[in-house]
Design a protein around this motif. Structure first.
Motif, PDB file in Angstrom:
ATOM      1  N   ALA A  10       0.951  -1.128  -0.025  1.00  0.00           N
ATOM      2  CA  ALA A  10       0.147  -0.153  -0.107  1.00  0.00           C
ATOM      3  C   ALA A  10       1.032   1.264   0.094  1.00  0.00           C
ATOM      4  O   ALA A  10       1.811   1.109   0.665  1.00  0.00           O
ATOM      5  CB  ALA A  10      -0.945   0.109   1.172  1.00  0.00           C
ATOM      6  N   ILE A  11       0.470   2.202  -0.907  1.00  0.00           N
ATOM      7  CA  ILE A  11       1.521   3.367  -0.952  1.00  0.00           C
ATOM      8  C   ILE A  11       0.699   4.694  -0.663  1.00  0.00           C
ATOM      9  O   ILE A  11      -0.218   4.817  -1.186  1.00  0.00           O
ATOM     10  CB  ILE A  11       1.987   3.459  -2.456  1.00  0.00           C
ATOM     11  N   GLY A  12       1.801   5.388   0.092  1.00  0.00           N
ATOM     12  CA  GLY A  12       1.085   6.752   0.374  1.00  0.00           C
ATOM     13  C   GLY A  12       1.835   7.254   1.664  1.00  0.00           C
ATOM     14  O   GLY A  12       1.478   6.845   2.692  1.00  0.00           O
ATOM     15  N   ASP A  13       2.066   8.632   1.409  1.00  0.00           N
ATOM     16  CA  ASP A  13       2.473   9.145   2.594  1.00  0.00           C
ATOM     17  C   ASP A  13       1.304   9.352   3.907  1.00  0.00           C
ATOM     18  O   ASP A  13       1.556   9.322   5.068  1.00  0.00           O
ATOM     19  CB  ASP A  13       3.114  10.637   2.504  1.00  0.00           C
ATOM     20  N   GLU A  14       0.138   9.397   3.354  1.00  0.00           N
ATOM     21  CA  GLU A  14      -0.997   9.568   4.229  1.00  0.00           C
ATOM     22  C   GLU A  14      -1.051   8.422   4.926  1.00  0.00           C
ATOM     23  O   GLU A  14      -1.630   8.429   6.379  1.00  0.00           O
ATOM     24  CB  GLU A  14      -2.374  10.109   3.506  1.00  0.00           C
ATOM     25  N   LEU A  15      -0.571   7.363   4.517  1.00  0.00           N
ATOM     26  CA  LEU A  15      -0.701   5.978   5.353  1.00  0.00           C
ATOM     27  C   LEU A  15       0.524   5.826   6.312  1.00  0.00           C
ATOM     28  O   LEU A  15       0.355   5.645   7.381  1.00  0.00           O
ATOM     29  CB  LEU A  15      -0.704   4.812   4.433  1.00  0.00           C
ATOM     30  N   THR A  16       1.474   6.055   5.961  1.00  0.00           N
ATOM     31  CA  THR A  16       2.900   6.001   6.501  1.00  0.00           C
ATOM     32  C   THR A  16       2.897   7.231   7.679  1.00  0.00           C
ATOM     33  O   THR A  16       3.499   6.690   8.788  1.00  0.00           O
ATOM     34  CB  THR A  16       4.143   5.797   6.049  1.00  0.00           C
ATOM     35  N   HIS A  17       2.287   8.314   7.581  1.00  0.00           N
ATOM     36  CA  HIS A  17       2.225   9.286   8.668  1.00  0.00           C
ATOM     37  C   HIS A  17       0.966   9.014   9.560  1.00  0.00           C
ATOM     38  O   HIS A  17       0.752   9.591  10.580  1.00  0.00           O
ATOM     39  CB  HIS A  17       1.947  10.661   8.093  1.00  0.00           C
ATOM     40  N   GLY A  18       0.207   8.034   9.253  1.00  0.00           N
ATOM     41  CA  GLY A  18      -0.835   7.539  10.044  1.00  0.00           C
ATOM     42  C   GLY A  18      -2.190   8.669   9.890  1.00  0.00           C
ATOM     43  O   GLY A  18      -2.835   8.498  10.730  1.00  0.00           O
ATOM     44  N   ARG A  19      -2.199   9.433   9.139  1.00  0.00           N
ATOM     45  CA  ARG A  19      -3.320  10.352   8.818  1.00  0.00           C
ATOM     46  C   ARG A  19      -4.465   9.671   8.461  1.00  0.00           C
ATOM     47  O   ARG A  19      -5.991   9.770   8.713  1.00  0.00           O
ATOM     48  CB  ARG A  19      -2.930  11.342   7.752  1.00  0.00           C
ATOM     49  N   SER A  46       6.062   4.838   2.097  1.00  0.00           N
ATOM     50  CA  SER A  46       5.562   6.229   1.733  1.00  0.00           C
ATOM     51  C   SER A  46       5.907   6.696   0.445  1.00  0.00           C
ATOM     52  O   SER A  46       6.476   5.642  -0.363  1.00  0.00           O
ATOM     53  CB  SER A  46       6.583   7.136   2.452  1.00  0.00           C
ATOM     54  N   ASP A  47       5.532   7.838  -0.013  1.00  0.00           N
ATOM     55  CA  ASP A  47       5.841   8.254  -1.473  1.00  0.00           C
ATOM     56  C   ASP A  47       7.157   8.431  -1.821  1.00  0.00           C
ATOM     57  O   ASP A  47       7.563   8.712  -2.977  1.00  0.00           O
ATOM     58  CB  ASP A  47       5.016   9.510  -1.758  1.00  0.00           C
ATOM     59  N   ASP A  48       8.222   8.534  -0.822  1.00  0.00           N
ATOM     60  CA  ASP A  48       9.383   8.817  -0.909  1.00  0.00           C
ATOM     61  C   ASP A  48      10.313   7.867  -1.870  1.00  0.00           C
ATOM     62  O   ASP A  48       9.989   6.471  -1.793  1.00  0.00           O
ATOM     63  CB  ASP A  48      10.092   8.483   0.569  1.00  0.00           C
ATOM     64  N   PRO A  49      10.760   8.469  -3.020  1.00  0.00           N
ATOM     65  CA  PRO A  49      11.169   7.544  -4.206  1.00  0.00           C
ATOM     66  C   PRO A  49      11.884   6.511  -4.027  1.00  0.00           C
ATOM     67  O   PRO A  49      12.029   5.290  -4.286  1.00  0.00           O
ATOM     68  CB  PRO A  49      11.567   8.627  -5.018  1.00  0.00           C
ATOM     69  N   GLU A  50      12.812   6.882  -2.998  1.00  0.00           N
ATOM     70  CA  GLU A  50      14.048   5.752  -2.434  1.00  0.00           C
ATOM     71  C   GLU A  50      13.126   4.660  -1.916  1.00  0.00           C
ATOM     72  O   GLU A  50      13.431   3.451  -2.163  1.00  0.00           O
ATOM     73  CB  GLU A  50      14.930   6.277  -1.806  1.00  0.00           C
ATOM     74  N   VAL A  51      12.411   5.082  -0.982  1.00  0.00           N
ATOM     75  CA  VAL A  51      11.594   4.006  -0.209  1.00  0.00           C
ATOM     76  C   VAL A  51      10.847   3.043  -1.081  1.00  0.00           C
ATOM     77  O   VAL A  51      10.835   1.978  -1.156  1.00  0.00           O
ATOM     78  CB  VAL A  51      10.790   4.600   1.141  1.00  0.00           C
ATOM     79  N   LEU A  52      10.120   3.816  -2.026  1.00  0.00           N
ATOM     80  CA  LEU A  52       9.305   2.996  -3.034  1.00  0.00           C
ATOM     81  C   LEU A  52      10.089   2.160  -3.869  1.00  0.00           C
ATOM     82  O   LEU A  52       9.644   1.027  -4.080  1.00  0.00           O
ATOM     83  CB  LEU A  52       8.543   4.057  -3.703  1.00  0.00           C
ATOM     84  N   ASP A  53      11.107   2.597  -4.298  1.00  0.00           N
ATOM     85  CA  ASP A  53      11.971   1.667  -5.297  1.00  0.00           C
ATOM     86  C   ASP A  53      12.357   0.485  -4.504  1.00  0.00           C
ATOM     87  O   ASP A  53      12.132  -0.512  -4.952  1.00  0.00           O
ATOM     88  CB  ASP A  53      13.313   2.491  -5.775  1.00  0.00           C
ATOM     89  N   VAL A  66       2.359 -10.049  -6.333  1.00  0.00           N
ATOM     90  CA  VAL A  66       2.152  -8.979  -5.512  1.00  0.00           C
ATOM     91  C   VAL A  66       1.005  -8.044  -6.050  1.00  0.00           C
ATOM     92  O   VAL A  66       0.831  -7.592  -7.247  1.00  0.00           O
ATOM     93  CB  VAL A  66       3.389  -8.160  -5.679  1.00  0.00           C
ATOM     94  N   ILE A  67       0.046  -7.622  -4.911  1.00  0.00           N
ATOM     95  CA  ILE A  67      -1.038  -6.790  -5.265  1.00  0.00           C
ATOM     96  C   ILE A  67      -0.627  -5.445  -4.615  1.00  0.00           C
ATOM     97  O   ILE A  67      -0.373  -5.137  -3.288  1.00  0.00           O
ATOM     98  CB  ILE A  67      -2.106  -7.053  -4.825  1.00  0.00           C
ATOM     99  N   ALA A  68      -0.417  -4.208  -5.293  1.00  0.00           N
ATOM    100  CA  ALA A  68       0.053  -3.082  -4.824  1.00  0.00           C
ATOM    101  C   ALA A  68      -1.361  -2.082  -5.262  1.00  0.00           C
ATOM    102  O   ALA A  68      -2.001  -1.950  -6.474  1.00  0.00           O
ATOM    103  CB  ALA A  68       1.050  -2.421  -5.490  1.00  0.00           C
ATOM    104  N   SER A  69      -1.441  -0.979  -4.116  1.00  0.00           N
ATOM    105  CA  SER A  69      -2.451  -0.051  -4.294  1.00  0.00           C
ATOM    106  C   SER A  69      -1.806   1.423  -4.158  1.00  0.00           C
ATOM    107  O   SER A  69      -1.072   1.591  -3.179  1.00  0.00           O
ATOM    108  CB  SER A  69      -3.772  -0.267  -3.617  1.00  0.00           C
ATOM    109  N   GLY A  70      -2.222   2.357  -4.874  1.00  0.00           N
ATOM    110  CA  GLY A  70      -1.925   3.555  -4.636  1.00  0.00           C
ATOM    111  C   GLY A  70      -0.822   4.238  -5.414  1.00  0.00           C
ATOM    112  O   GLY A  70       0.231   3.453  -5.969  1.00  0.00           O
ATOM    113  N   GLY A  71      -0.654   5.599  -5.188  1.00  0.00           N
ATOM    114  CA  GLY A  71       0.497   6.144  -6.229  1.00  0.00           C
ATOM    115  C   GLY A  71       0.490   6.253  -7.550  1.00  0.00           C
ATOM    116  O   GLY A  71       1.625   6.282  -8.196  1.00  0.00           O
ATOM    117  N   ARG A  79       4.376   8.163  -7.694  1.00  0.00           N
ATOM    118  CA  ARG A  79       5.730   7.464  -8.296  1.00  0.00           C
ATOM    119  C   ARG A  79       5.617   6.013  -8.278  1.00  0.00           C
ATOM    120  O   ARG A  79       6.471   5.453  -8.608  1.00  0.00           O
ATOM    121  CB  ARG A  79       6.860   7.944  -7.632  1.00  0.00           C
ATOM    122  N   SER A  80       4.228   5.334  -8.053  1.00  0.00           N
ATOM    123  CA  SER A  80       4.365   3.976  -8.001  1.00  0.00           C
ATOM    124  C   SER A  80       4.813   3.525  -9.393  1.00  0.00           C
ATOM    125  O   SER A  80       5.598   2.510  -9.554  1.00  0.00           O
ATOM    126  CB  SER A  80       3.039   3.222  -7.535  1.00  0.00           C
TER     127      SER A  80
END
Lengths: 421, 421
Positions: A10-19, A46-53, A66-71, A79-80
């Motif tokens: 699952a991808i997104g700053d809003e998720l890793t930041h807990g918002r 998070s959306d951070d490119p390095e973390v995402l890669d 792998v099932i990915a959602s978001g970004g 940047r997904s």
């Protein structure tokens, strides 16, 4: 269980930041299980490119599916698709047919696709585009080494539809030979989690099939039996065989079976047996009423609800005698019984329920500490009362635990009863 | 943000199977941010020993600080402590002092610790035990290579308390030099998320400080401004400067500011202004009442609640004229207004609120489709009514959207008002 390793991203700053809480992954996991796919790991990045890669590379390297959602939205931080392409070692290319669909989607709604929407037509070379009829961003399926990656939008409504539209058929077509699973739930109230475990420990061993797991929520323990077999029927039989052995161990602590939703079960029983009801709530403050009214069709039997938080309301609306309130006290079985009788009579219902307790943080006494809750149940004129002393684990806990207590009592009263039928 | 890599692990088959949604990780991430720690990855792992071992090993190898929750209960499938010990390359040892606390916890509740509870006194060699005053299982802090691992119980209410009790002080003491963060929330109702994004796009760019994010929940948009500075005051000033610019853009769509909980805000206003109130709910069925009674101390001003789901209840309990129900219909502004007036008068409250709508799935008509909700507000004898047509995104959405509508109306009515003061 399946030897095929399925993982979710699952991808997104809003998720890793807990918002925002990641609801997509739980949904995807539930959808995959009946297909014979058990998810053992979920990664929220998070959306951070390095973390995402790194996330896409690592997960695709160890999983088969792998099932990915978001970004995959139109904005800079989506940047997904770039990370998926990087994991597969390919470039992104502009897909004219995707762009056509995107522009068409906007035109249909009298809007115009913007330049930034063009990003959504970028797909990794070799990816199979997956139409999104419910939003702008198409998803795609991409082979990454030995792994197959599905990328869907993060918008739950779009993701859910694309899942059933694109993933489920593909799994059924491509991943034959996976054994289907069946589940059986048993609802237990009474013992603590540890006590229950002691009693059914031998069934919960990890090497044992069917799998038996226990989850606890506000006093309710849900036993989930999961079996895998050549077909759904055989898997279900295995579940039932295990359930039979557990039944004798659980005895009277077993509240319901074959159901994982006590509320829906009680609502069904009330409607099927035509038991009209009224509610008189004090500390729960409408929580029981709101839960029951959340069930479609309940209006057939729901007569009226009263939140009589004050003594004045108990006297005025429920005809609770003033002297009873003075002598027994508002939090007493006598008053809870009078509340049940009072609301049933006022609303001309067959069943009346009364709840009066101390949810805290204040209001507790030595004789009646926070957590003391009294219950009254009046069915066809007959009143029963009882009380419980719940651990003081906070106002919300005591209130929802009280609602659970009533649902259990109602189910026990109605299960197998022939009232009205 | 900080260069310190913080990650979160959530453990449990119920999470990876999707039966339960992981709420702990989002909570932990929110708690870490003001401490200067930004979470970039969250891993949800099943109880499967192999998966658990690999997860702890991999995450602890790449992160500086890891917060894990779950899998330290008394049951067979609780193996987090084993995997943590394996990652650190140490054995588990029985801690007598932990066992004492566990047995004491049970005795205090007139219960007995069982044999399987002894598992909860097993800690990795070298781990610092973290007391759990709110449940049986102690947590611990363990050094794993270059990483510090905190392991907490999965039960949210225990994890949350242990987080503030054990983690926050440790971070403040051990991880000095991190710049503190400040947050400022703005609650917006009216525009859609996309529309709001367009209006404040320049503030939401990823390279811009302070960070501005938007989250949507049942019609309520929450703008979160996050700034980092040498001290809390400086960070707060940055937030307020950005808030000032946003205020002019949001204009009348801005509902409240400096708060991220509209419900608590409204409850505070009702109490501070001594506005006694009564509720008359139809489609919301007690949801508004239950939400308000969830606020400690609300009994000072809460008079009574009526769930008048049927016409009979509206006539009997709220004195809604039968002919009005016949002519205007149950879902009409006239009836909602009569409900507000009726409950206020019956409960002798200054404020009365009436909600009547069609939450679906059935009951919709061409003139009044599912999602049509009428509202009545009666303050000191003056009645106002209005209606909304919410999108039909399901029964629960329409009900909670209706509750939000009332909270917004109440706040606008009470904010800055000097009623009763």
């Amino acid at each position: 269980m399946s030897s095929l390793r399925a993982e979710i991203i699952a991808i997104g700053d809003e998720l890793t930041h807990g918002r925002v809480q990641d609801s997509n992954s739980a949904y995807i996991a539930r959808e995959l299980e009946p297909l014979g796919l058990e998810v053992r790991r979920i990664t929220v990045a998070s959306d951070d490119p390095e973390v995402l890669d790194r996330t896409f590379a690592e997960v695709c390297a160890r999983a088969d599916l792998v099932i990915a959602s978001g970004g995959i939205g139109p904005t800079e931080d989506d940047r997904s698709r770039h990370s998926a392409a990087a994991a597969a070692g390919v470039e992104l290319e502009f897909r004219e047919e995707c762009w056509q669909q995107i522009t068409a989607w906007f035109e249909k709604r009298g809007k115009q696709a913007t330049a930034s929407n063009r990003r959504q037509a970028l797909l990794p070379v070799g990816a199979v585009a997956l139409d999104n009829l419910w939003g702008t961003a198409p998803g795609f399926r991409l082979v990454v080494g030995a792994c197959t990656l599905f990328l869907f939008p993060g918008v739950p409504r779009e993701m859910r539809r694309m899942l059933s539209h694109h993933l489920v058929p593909w799994v059924n077509a491509e991943l034959r030979g996976l054994q289907p699973m069946a589940f059986h739930h048993m609802l237990v109230v009474g013992p603590g989690e540890a006590e229950l475990n002691d009693r059914i420990a031998e069934f919960m061993r990890h090497d044992r099939e069917p799998r038996v797991g226990v989850t606890a929520k506000e006093g309710m323990l849900t036993i989930c039996i999961a079996a895998r077999a050549v077909n759904q029927e055989a898997a279900r039989e295995q579940c039932l065989a295990t359930a039979a052995s557990l039944r004798t161990i659980l005895a009277q602590d077993l509240v319901a079976e074959g159901e994982d939703d006590l509320l829906a079960l009680v609502g069904k029983e009330l409607r099927q047996q035509g038991v009209s009801f009224a509610l008189a709530e004090s500390c729960t403050g409408g929580m029981l009423s709101s839960a029951l009214i959340g069930l479609p069709g309940i209006s057939e039997v729901y007569r009226a609800g009263y939140v009589s938080y004050s003594n004045a309301a108990k006297e005025r609306d429920l005809a609770v005698p003033a002297d009873l309130l003075a002598t027994a006290g508002a939090v007493s079985e006598a008053v809870a019984g009078a509340m049940a009788k009072g609301c049933a009579e006022r609303a001309e219902a067959r069943l009346g329920l009364g709840i009066s307790g101390i949810a805290g943080p204040g209001g507790g006494t030595r004789e009646r500490p926070v957590g003391t809750v009294c219950f009254g149940l009046n069915l066809d004129g007959q009143t029963e009362t009882w009380q419980k002393r719940f651990p003081d684990l906070g106002r919300e806990y005591i209130r929802s635990r009280s609602v659970l207590e009533v649902l259990v009592a109602l189910h026990r009263k109605l299960a197998g009863s022939s009232a009205g039928s």
